[in-house]
Design a protein around this motif. Structure first.
Motif, PDB file in Angstrom:
ATOM      1  N   MET A  30     -39.087 -52.773 -17.390  1.00 42.50           N
ATOM      2  CA  MET A  30     -37.943 -53.396 -16.679  1.00 42.50           C
ATOM      3  C   MET A  30     -36.540 -53.138 -17.440  1.00 42.50           C
ATOM      4  O   MET A  30     -36.694 -51.822 -18.150  1.00 42.50           O
ATOM      5  CB  MET A  30     -38.017 -54.896 -17.036  1.00 42.50           C
ATOM      6  N   ILE A  31     -35.585 -53.750 -17.286  1.00 43.52           N
ATOM      7  CA  ILE A  31     -34.335 -53.281 -17.788  1.00 43.52           C
ATOM      8  C   ILE A  31     -34.088 -53.413 -19.080  1.00 43.52           C
ATOM      9  O   ILE A  31     -34.769 -54.280 -19.786  1.00 43.52           O
ATOM     10  CB  ILE A  31     -33.097 -54.154 -16.976  1.00 43.52           C
ATOM     11  N   ALA A  32     -33.546 -52.350 -19.789  1.00 45.17           N
ATOM     12  CA  ALA A  32     -33.292 -52.158 -21.325  1.00 45.17           C
ATOM     13  C   ALA A  32     -32.697 -53.547 -21.790  1.00 45.17           C
ATOM     14  O   ALA A  32     -31.689 -54.245 -21.058  1.00 45.17           O
ATOM     15  CB  ALA A  32     -32.940 -51.286 -21.875  1.00 45.17           C
ATOM     16  N   GLN A  33     -32.905 -54.033 -23.079  1.00 46.82           N
ATOM     17  CA  GLN A  33     -32.300 -55.350 -23.587  1.00 46.82           C
ATOM     18  C   GLN A  33     -30.690 -55.217 -23.769  1.00 46.82           C
ATOM     19  O   GLN A  33     -29.930 -55.814 -23.444  1.00 46.82           O
ATOM     20  CB  GLN A  33     -32.872 -55.777 -24.896  1.00 46.82           C
ATOM     21  N   GLU A  34     -30.459 -53.747 -24.040  1.00 46.37           N
ATOM     22  CA  GLU A  34     -29.114 -53.506 -24.220  1.00 46.37           C
ATOM     23  C   GLU A  34     -28.171 -53.510 -23.071  1.00 46.37           C
ATOM     24  O   GLU A  34     -27.190 -53.907 -22.873  1.00 46.37           O
ATOM     25  CB  GLU A  34     -28.917 -52.168 -25.060  1.00 46.37           C
ATOM     26  N   THR A  35     -28.916 -52.937 -21.868  1.00 43.17           N
ATOM     27  CA  THR A  35     -28.329 -53.135 -20.470  1.00 43.17           C
ATOM     28  C   THR A  35     -28.026 -54.475 -20.073  1.00 43.17           C
ATOM     29  O   THR A  35     -27.174 -54.843 -19.323  1.00 43.17           O
ATOM     30  CB  THR A  35     -29.185 -52.259 -19.655  1.00 43.17           C
ATOM     31  N   LEU A  36     -29.213 -55.354 -20.421  1.00 45.43           N
ATOM     32  CA  LEU A  36     -28.955 -56.928 -19.926  1.00 45.43           C
ATOM     33  C   LEU A  36     -27.962 -57.450 -20.695  1.00 45.43           C
ATOM     34  O   LEU A  36     -27.229 -58.306 -20.419  1.00 45.43           O
ATOM     35  CB  LEU A  36     -30.535 -57.620 -20.199  1.00 45.43           C
ATOM     36  N   LEU A  37     -27.698 -57.274 -22.003  1.00 43.53           N
ATOM     37  CA  LEU A  37     -26.653 -57.846 -22.843  1.00 43.53           C
ATOM     38  C   LEU A  37     -25.402 -57.470 -22.206  1.00 43.53           C
ATOM     39  O   LEU A  37     -24.415 -58.138 -22.176  1.00 43.53           O
ATOM     40  CB  LEU A  37     -26.904 -57.440 -24.338  1.00 43.53           C
ATOM     41  N   THR A  38     -24.949 -56.119 -21.987  1.00 41.78           N
ATOM     42  CA  THR A  38     -23.980 -55.728 -21.475  1.00 41.78           C
ATOM     43  C   THR A  38     -23.656 -56.242 -20.131  1.00 41.78           C
ATOM     44  O   THR A  38     -22.470 -56.756 -19.865  1.00 41.78           O
ATOM     45  CB  THR A  38     -23.886 -54.296 -21.077  1.00 41.78           C
ATOM     46  N   PHE A  39     -24.712 -56.306 -19.388  1.00 42.05           N
ATOM     47  CA  PHE A  39     -24.399 -56.970 -17.913  1.00 42.05           C
ATOM     48  C   PHE A  39     -24.221 -58.653 -18.426  1.00 42.05           C
ATOM     49  O   PHE A  39     -23.215 -59.171 -17.583  1.00 42.05           O
ATOM     50  CB  PHE A  39     -25.633 -56.952 -17.095  1.00 42.05           C
ATOM     51  N   ALA A  40     -24.858 -59.360 -18.994  1.00 46.47           N
ATOM     52  CA  ALA A  40     -24.413 -60.642 -19.259  1.00 46.47           C
ATOM     53  C   ALA A  40     -23.167 -60.977 -19.649  1.00 46.47           C
ATOM     54  O   ALA A  40     -22.457 -61.850 -19.330  1.00 46.47           O
ATOM     55  CB  ALA A  40     -25.296 -61.137 -20.393  1.00 46.47           C
ATOM     56  N   VAL A  41     -22.399 -60.058 -20.693  1.00 46.83           N
ATOM     57  CA  VAL A  41     -21.242 -60.214 -21.211  1.00 46.83           C
ATOM     58  C   VAL A  41     -20.184 -60.113 -19.973  1.00 46.83           C
ATOM     59  O   VAL A  41     -19.247 -60.676 -19.673  1.00 46.83           O
ATOM     60  CB  VAL A  41     -20.793 -59.224 -22.189  1.00 46.83           C
ATOM     61  N   ALA A  42     -20.400 -59.065 -19.124  1.00 48.24           N
ATOM     62  CA  ALA A  42     -19.577 -58.626 -18.053  1.00 48.24           C
ATOM     63  C   ALA A  42     -19.645 -59.659 -17.085  1.00 48.24           C
ATOM     64  O   ALA A  42     -18.650 -60.167 -16.229  1.00 48.24           O
ATOM     65  CB  ALA A  42     -19.989 -57.396 -17.438  1.00 48.24           C
ATOM     66  N   ALA A  43     -20.894 -60.354 -16.530  1.00 52.60           N
ATOM     67  CA  ALA A  43     -21.034 -61.159 -15.916  1.00 52.60           C
ATOM     68  C   ALA A  43     -20.230 -62.544 -16.173  1.00 52.60           C
ATOM     69  O   ALA A  43     -19.656 -63.339 -15.196  1.00 52.60           O
ATOM     70  CB  ALA A  43     -22.493 -61.878 -15.615  1.00 52.60           C
ATOM     71  N   PHE A  44     -20.427 -62.927 -17.573  1.00 51.18           N
ATOM     72  CA  PHE A  44     -19.678 -64.190 -18.337  1.00 51.18           C
ATOM     73  C   PHE A  44     -18.345 -63.980 -17.909  1.00 51.18           C
ATOM     74  O   PHE A  44     -17.520 -65.016 -17.492  1.00 51.18           O
ATOM     75  CB  PHE A  44     -20.090 -64.282 -19.754  1.00 51.18           C
ATOM     76  N   VAL A  45     -17.596 -62.681 -18.250  1.00 51.87           N
ATOM     77  CA  VAL A  45     -16.270 -62.685 -18.112  1.00 51.87           C
ATOM     78  C   VAL A  45     -15.711 -62.794 -16.682  1.00 51.87           C
ATOM     79  O   VAL A  45     -14.813 -63.508 -16.295  1.00 51.87           O
ATOM     80  CB  VAL A  45     -15.920 -61.129 -18.425  1.00 51.87           C
ATOM     81  N   MET A  46     -16.607 -62.072 -15.438  1.00 47.42           N
ATOM     82  CA  MET A  46     -16.247 -62.442 -14.227  1.00 47.42           C
ATOM     83  C   MET A  46     -16.684 -63.846 -13.775  1.00 47.42           C
ATOM     84  O   MET A  46     -15.519 -64.380 -12.959  1.00 47.42           O
ATOM     85  CB  MET A  46     -17.182 -61.432 -13.281  1.00 47.42           C
ATOM     86  N   VAL A  47     -17.642 -64.651 -14.324  1.00 43.13           N
ATOM     87  CA  VAL A  47     -17.742 -66.001 -13.911  1.00 43.13           C
ATOM     88  C   VAL A  47     -16.579 -66.951 -14.396  1.00 43.13           C
ATOM     89  O   VAL A  47     -16.196 -67.958 -13.693  1.00 43.13           O
ATOM     90  CB  VAL A  47     -19.222 -66.306 -14.191  1.00 43.13           C
ATOM     91  N   ALA A  48     -16.428 -66.715 -15.635  1.00 42.64           N
ATOM     92  CA  ALA A  48     -15.661 -67.633 -16.404  1.00 42.64           C
ATOM     93  C   ALA A  48     -14.240 -67.570 -15.850  1.00 42.64           C
ATOM     94  O   ALA A  48     -13.709 -68.587 -16.000  1.00 42.64           O
ATOM     95  CB  ALA A  48     -15.512 -67.246 -17.909  1.00 42.64           C
ATOM     96  N   ILE A  49     -13.871 -66.594 -15.016  1.00 42.08           N
ATOM     97  CA  ILE A  49     -12.416 -66.594 -14.383  1.00 42.08           C
ATOM     98  C   ILE A  49     -12.510 -67.586 -13.348  1.00 42.08           C
ATOM     99  O   ILE A  49     -13.041 -67.373 -12.430  1.00 42.08           O
ATOM    100  CB  ILE A  49     -11.793 -65.322 -14.091  1.00 42.08           C
TER     101      ILE A  49
END
Length: 215
Positions: free
Chosen positions: A1-20
């Motif tokens: 599956m997807i590496a943890q580092e990739t998931l963390l990076t994605f989660a941060v990017a998703a939060f920034v996009m969603v929070a706006i």
């Protein structure tokens, strides 16, 4: 599956996009102000279910067909925007009746109706379609197992973050609703404001210039 580092990076990017604040946030605020906390939470659940359907469509490849067809994309865009404008007009038209009802008791609406309305908004949101199609594939590792499973996992993360952020907006909006509810005039203004937010959102989606990439 997807590496943890990739998931963390994605989660941060998703939060920034969603929070706006975007279409779903404005819809949620409008519903919470017009119908109260429970109405807002049911609307969130409906939009979340609609978003999950979009994620599944993208994961299975159906979303790609929509993304590559300007005609289909525009149909989804117009339907979603038109539905929001309709809901906003209804809220403004019935604001006086809502004021009379809310003066003695919280507004009552069918839970299934609220879920359905939220679902329609969630599944026809062109911004969500564009986001899922443009961002999710960038975090997929072709050598890390099933691509559809990875896409679904990434999409589920986005939906979870979205539900959490929307819940905060509902709490804030419903608190403002309680203050407005002390006066019939405030209630009328609240209904008009909530309807206006949805109409403005629908109009924004109609003129929003982003389009899917063509083949």
């Amino acid at each position: 599956m997807i590496a943890q580092e990739t998931l963390l990076t994605f989660a941060v990017a998703a939060f920034v996009m969603v929070a706006i604040p975007g279409p779903t946030v404005l819809f949620t605020i409008g519903r919470a102000m017009a119908l109260g906390r429970m109405g807002g939470f049911l609307s969130i659940l409906g939009t979340a279910i609609g978003s999950i359907v979009l994620v599944m469509a993208v994961a299975l490849g159906v979303g790609t067909v929509i993304a590559q067809s300007i005609v289909l994309f525009m149909i989804v865009k117009v339907l979603g925007a038109g539905y929001l404008i309709f809901l906003g007009i209804q809220a403004i038209r019935h604001r006086k009746g809502a004021a009379r009802t809310m003066a003695t008791a919280p507004a009552k609406r069918s839970g299934w109706r609220l879920l359905t309305e939220g679902f329609v908004v969630g599944i026809t949101n062109p911004k969500s379609i564009a986001f899922f199609l443009a961002i999710l594939p960038q975090f997929v590792d072709l050598e890390s197992g099933s691509v559809p499973a990875q896409l679904f996992l990434l999409g589920a993360i986005v939906v979870t973050i979205g539900v959490t952020c929307d819940a905060v907006w509902v709490l804030l909006a419903s608190a403002a609703r309680d203050w407005f509810g002390r006066s019939p005039r405030r209630i009328e203004a609240m209904g008009a404001t909530g309807g206006g937010l949805m109409i403005a959102l629908g109009a924004f989606l109609l003129v929003w210039g982003e389009k899917p990439a063509t083949a």
